[in-house]
Design a protein around this motif. Structure first.
Motif, PDB file in Angstrom:
ATOM      1  N   LEU A 112      66.328  85.128 -43.216  1.00 12.64           N
ATOM      2  CA  LEU A 112      65.578  83.977 -42.557  1.00 12.64           C
ATOM      3  C   LEU A 112      66.582  83.864 -41.807  1.00 12.64           C
ATOM      4  O   LEU A 112      66.218  83.081 -40.316  1.00 12.64           O
ATOM      5  CB  LEU A 112      66.037  83.300 -43.486  1.00 12.64           C
ATOM      6  CG  LEU A 112      65.108  80.964 -43.500  1.00 12.64           C
ATOM      7  CD1 LEU A 112      63.877  81.265 -43.486  1.00 12.64           C
ATOM      8  CD2 LEU A 112      66.030  80.569 -44.593  1.00 12.64           C
ATOM      9  N   VAL A 113      67.552  84.252 -41.455  1.00 10.96           N
ATOM     10  CA  VAL A 113      68.794  84.292 -40.447  1.00 10.96           C
ATOM     11  C   VAL A 113      67.763  85.280 -39.225  1.00 10.96           C
ATOM     12  O   VAL A 113      67.960  84.663 -38.126  1.00 10.96           O
ATOM     13  CB  VAL A 113      69.863  85.624 -40.772  1.00 10.96           C
ATOM     14  CG1 VAL A 113      70.872  85.075 -39.172  1.00 10.96           C
ATOM     15  CG2 VAL A 113      70.613  83.932 -41.650  1.00 10.96           C
ATOM     16  N   GLU A 114      66.934  86.041 -39.306  1.00  9.44           N
ATOM     17  CA  GLU A 114      66.658  87.510 -38.284  1.00  9.44           C
ATOM     18  C   GLU A 114      65.085  85.998 -37.932  1.00  9.44           C
ATOM     19  O   GLU A 114      65.282  86.260 -36.166  1.00  9.44           O
ATOM     20  CB  GLU A 114      65.749  88.106 -38.649  1.00  9.44           C
ATOM     21  CG  GLU A 114      65.329  88.995 -37.807  1.00  9.44           C
ATOM     22  CD  GLU A 114      65.354  90.105 -36.864  1.00  9.44           C
ATOM     23  OE1 GLU A 114      64.982  90.509 -35.994  1.00  9.44           O
ATOM     24  OE2 GLU A 114      66.410  89.631 -37.513  1.00  9.44           O
ATOM     25  N   VAL A 115      64.338  84.800 -38.693  1.00 14.34           N
ATOM     26  CA  VAL A 115      63.402  84.135 -38.359  1.00 14.34           C
ATOM     27  C   VAL A 115      64.517  83.723 -36.664  1.00 14.34           C
ATOM     28  O   VAL A 115      64.026  83.275 -35.865  1.00 14.34           O
ATOM     29  CB  VAL A 115      63.072  83.215 -39.431  1.00 14.34           C
ATOM     30  CG1 VAL A 115      62.118  81.985 -38.628  1.00 14.34           C
ATOM     31  CG2 VAL A 115      62.202  84.386 -39.930  1.00 14.34           C
ATOM     32  N   LEU A 544      55.076  81.794 -34.866  1.00 13.66           N
ATOM     33  CA  LEU A 544      54.995  82.881 -35.070  1.00 13.66           C
ATOM     34  C   LEU A 544      56.078  83.871 -35.596  1.00 13.66           C
ATOM     35  O   LEU A 544      55.868  84.991 -36.679  1.00 13.66           O
ATOM     36  CB  LEU A 544      55.121  83.787 -33.713  1.00 13.66           C
ATOM     37  CG  LEU A 544      53.291  83.259 -32.621  1.00 13.66           C
ATOM     38  CD1 LEU A 544      53.933  83.807 -31.114  1.00 13.66           C
ATOM     39  CD2 LEU A 544      52.830  83.864 -32.682  1.00 13.66           C
ATOM     40  N   ASN A 545      57.083  83.682 -35.200  1.00 17.31           N
ATOM     41  CA  ASN A 545      58.568  84.205 -36.455  1.00 17.31           C
ATOM     42  C   ASN A 545      58.278  83.871 -37.642  1.00 17.31           C
ATOM     43  O   ASN A 545      58.633  85.035 -38.653  1.00 17.31           O
ATOM     44  CB  ASN A 545      59.481  82.898 -35.697  1.00 17.31           C
ATOM     45  CG  ASN A 545      59.598  84.015 -34.220  1.00 17.31           C
ATOM     46  OD1 ASN A 545      59.428  85.164 -33.942  1.00 17.31           O
ATOM     47  ND2 ASN A 545      60.280  83.432 -33.483  1.00 17.31           N
ATOM     48  N   SER A 546      57.933  82.750 -37.704  1.00 19.13           N
ATOM     49  CA  SER A 546      57.835  82.697 -39.846  1.00 19.13           C
ATOM     50  C   SER A 546      57.098  82.928 -39.935  1.00 19.13           C
ATOM     51  O   SER A 546      57.143  83.558 -41.459  1.00 19.13           O
ATOM     52  CB  SER A 546      57.786  80.767 -39.562  1.00 19.13           C
ATOM     53  OG  SER A 546      56.841  79.940 -38.944  1.00 19.13           O
ATOM     54  N   CYS A 547      55.709  83.473 -39.425  1.00 21.54           N
ATOM     55  CA  CYS A 547      54.556  83.632 -40.303  1.00 21.54           C
ATOM     56  C   CYS A 547      55.160  84.708 -40.296  1.00 21.54           C
ATOM     57  O   CYS A 547      54.186  85.759 -41.629  1.00 21.54           O
ATOM     58  CB  CYS A 547      53.642  84.026 -39.355  1.00 21.54           C
ATOM     59  SG  CYS A 547      52.697  81.728 -39.211  1.00 21.54           S
ATOM     60  N   SER A 548      56.060  85.588 -39.109  1.00 25.47           N
ATOM     61  CA  SER A 548      55.864  87.293 -39.123  1.00 25.47           C
ATOM     62  C   SER A 548      56.329  87.448 -40.104  1.00 25.47           C
ATOM     63  O   SER A 548      55.940  88.811 -41.421  1.00 25.47           O
ATOM     64  CB  SER A 548      56.212  87.785 -38.164  1.00 25.47           C
ATOM     65  OG  SER A 548      57.062  89.157 -37.847  1.00 25.47           O
TER      66      SER A 548
END
Length: 620
Positions: A112-115, A544-548
């Protein structure tokens, strides 16, 4: 017998390191330890257990972050080992601070930090929205996986749908064409009207190519400091170059400028050029890697005697960046960059190879250069080249430095000096300013959309259109969970403001573009007219980032984590005195027996302090 026991202990560690699969989890054998501490054992978790562990970590971070969402969101206090605690309202800063004791859950937290980090890197804001979306997507998606949906198909569906939605947001975005739009974006990002106004004033002054920076101030109020022209963070090499003793500066009108990356120590290299400068009586600024030895002493001597009106500074930057800075200065002043890489030496330099500026002011640690304005086309081309470098760069640091170079070439630099009564307040305000600056830049690049989660609610009407682009039933299920997750931000904003989220959602659904709920005032209005706006990039990157990351979690079938091992020296006696934990040695006979190793020292070893130090260590 004691020797045999010790030998057996040493020989079992590696062979008994693992046992079979029990209940979906491979665990290290109880009490097993490798012969050395180099190898660390791991724990493997399979199937639903691995996904639930990741969800636990995601929930821990998301629940801490989402309380900050919206104009009435709360703050989070971060403990600091040194100094005062920090009170922050920034999603990515909070997420980075979370470190869970459960290693499996901690992996989910780091995802989640990556998102949040990716959204922050690409858009500069919207990290909390990304976090809320990811939590909703993962929790809904895991239900589908548990009920038998194909995780790979869900991954494909999320990736396709997120790209289509990002394209829809781009089409809906409105370009920033007024100063009040910049102020509105900044006000939403900072949560303060006065801070938003400060940022808008700064952007208005520095122009499209300018740069705005945030620094610590020395007063209780925020201040703005502007620097026109190119500023170099280098001052005079020798104090003998100072012309204004009171201000400790050297100022020149229409000086010639020598630009080189050479280290100058031999005066003979400069003599032909300096003889021409003496004849024309023009001021001279030398920018070089360094000037030392007889070259420096000779230049200072000629300056002191009034033969030359000269000043020397070191070249800005380090390594490869130094070359870029010097080429920028050469472009701005119309000079030639003298470097061995181009086959140029200092003896070959002629007066027409020197640059020229309208005015130069050199202080102890800073040099300001005002351009003549004769080379605007060359500067515009140089700025295009640097922008191309930014587009290809993956490094945030390189991007910031390149943006700073553009500002120095094409505009002014504005510095917001943040004032506050306490250090805690200062850090919080700085984070808010930095978020707002990133939001404004993103808005100027990609345009704006209504804020408050209302753009995501408006996009709910595109569900049928997005679903038609899917190829099978499971991909359409991915569209379902994505569109359910898109309701989460507006619900969270309403709940943080003390309202019922489901009621607000139903009231906003199906309304015209721009209509939404203003959480600050608690009214239903046209958000575009009310100034409640977000950069389009923020909404796009959040989707985009949350879906990834959600797709990655849903397709997880095994989780490998390190097993936390106790330090073998922990809990041992201090019989070794000041020697500390030397590998392979026990601190006392008592400690040795606690690890099952018999001693050959008998009764005497049980009373180590009765023995001479040399005998004690020698026996062991």
């Amino acid at each position: 017998h004691g020797d045999t026991t010790a030998l057996l202990l040493l020989s079992t560690g590696v062979d008994a390191a693992y046992v079979g699969n029990v209940g979906g989890v491979v665990r290290p054998a109880a009490g097993a330890r490798a012969a050395t501490d180099v190898r660390m054992s791991t724990e493997v978790t399979f199937g639903d257990a691995s996904r639930k562990a990741l969800l636990a970590g995601i929930d821990a971070v998301a629940n801490a972050v989402k309380v900050t969402l919206g104009p009435k969101g709360r703050n989070v206090v971060l403990e600091r080992a040194y100094g005062v605690p920090e009170v922050v309202n920034d999603g990515v800063t909070i997420a980075r601070e979370v470190e869970l004791e459960d290693r499996k859950a901690n992996v989910g937290a780091k995802l989640l930090v990556e998102v949040a980090s990716k959204t922050d890197q690409k858009a500069g804001d919207g990290t909390t929205t990304s976090t809320v979306l990811t939590q909703a997507l993962v929790s809904e998606g895991l239900k589908l996986v548990a009920s038998g949906a194909n995780p790979i198909a869900l991954q494909r569906g999320l990736q396709k749908a997120s790209k289509l939605l990002a394209a829809e947001v781009k089409e809906l975005a409105r370009p920033v064409d007024e100063d009040k739009d910049i102020q509105s974006v900044a006000t939403i990002a900072t949560g303060s009207e006065s801070m938003g106004r400060t940022i808008a004033n700064c952007f208005k002054r520095v122009g499209a190519n300018g740069a705005t920076m945030v620094e610590d101030g020395q007063t209780l109020t925020d201040e703005i400091d502007f620097t026109e022209g190119m500023e170099i963070e280098r001052g005079f090499i020798s104090p003998y170059f100072v012309k204004n003793q009171e201000a400790q500066t050297a100022e020149f009108d229409s000086p010639k400028i020598l630009i080189t990356d050479r280290k100058i120590s031999n005066m003979q290299e400069l003599v032909p050029l300096l003889e021409n400068i003496v004849r024309t009586k023009a001021p001279l600024l030398i920018i070089a890697e360094d000037i030392t030895g007889e070259a420096l002493s000779s230049i200072v001597l000629n300056k002191m005697r009034g033969v030359l009106d000269v000043c020397a500074i070191k070249a800005p930057g380090f390594g490869d960046r130094r070359r870029g800075y010097l080429e920028d200065i050469a472009t701005l002043t119309g000079g030639t960059f003298v470097t061995e890489q181009l086959g140029l030496s200092l003896e070959q330099v002629t007066e027409d190879m020197l640059g020229e500026a309208a005015r130069v002011s050199v202080a102890k640690e800073r040099t300001t250069m005002i351009a003549t304005g004769k080379h605007t086309e060359a500067v515009a081309e140089r700025i295009k080249t640097i922008r191309a470098e930014i587009a290809e760069s993956d490094s945030q640091f390189d991007t910031e430095k390149a943006t700073e170079r553009i500002a120095k070439l094409g505009g002014a630099i504005g510095r917001i000096k943040v004032g506050a009564a306490t250090e805690t307040e200062l850090k919080d305000k700085k984070l808010r300013y930095e978020d707002a600056l990133n939001s404004v830049k993103a808005a100027m690049n990609e345009g704006i959309v209504p804020g408050g989660g209302c753009t995501l609610v408006y996009l709910l009407r595109t569900k049928e259109k997005i679903a038609e682009a899917m190829t099978d039933f499971d991909e359409r299920l991915a569209v379902d969970i994505l569109f359910r997750a898109m309701e989460a931000p507006i619900i969270q904003i309403a709940e943080n403001a003390g309202e019922e989220g489901a009621i607000v959602l139903e009231r906003v659904k199906g309304q015209d573009w721009g209509f939404g709920w203003n959480a600050a005032t608690g009214t239903y209005v046209n958000l575009l007219d009310d100034g409640v706006i977000d950069p389009a990039t923020v909404t796009q990157q959040a989707i985009l980032n949350s879906c990834s990351i959600a797709a990655s979690v849903l397709t997880t079938s095994a989780l490998i984590t390190d097993v936390k091992e106790e330090d073998p020296m922990m809990g041992m006696d201090d019989g070794m005195g000041g020697m500390g934990g030397m590998p392979g040695m026990y601190r006392s006979a008592t400690a040795a027996r606690s690890h099952g190793v018999a001693t050959a020292l008998g009764v005497a070893a049980a009373r180590p302090h009765n023995l001479a130090a040399g005998l004690h260590w020698g026996a062991w």
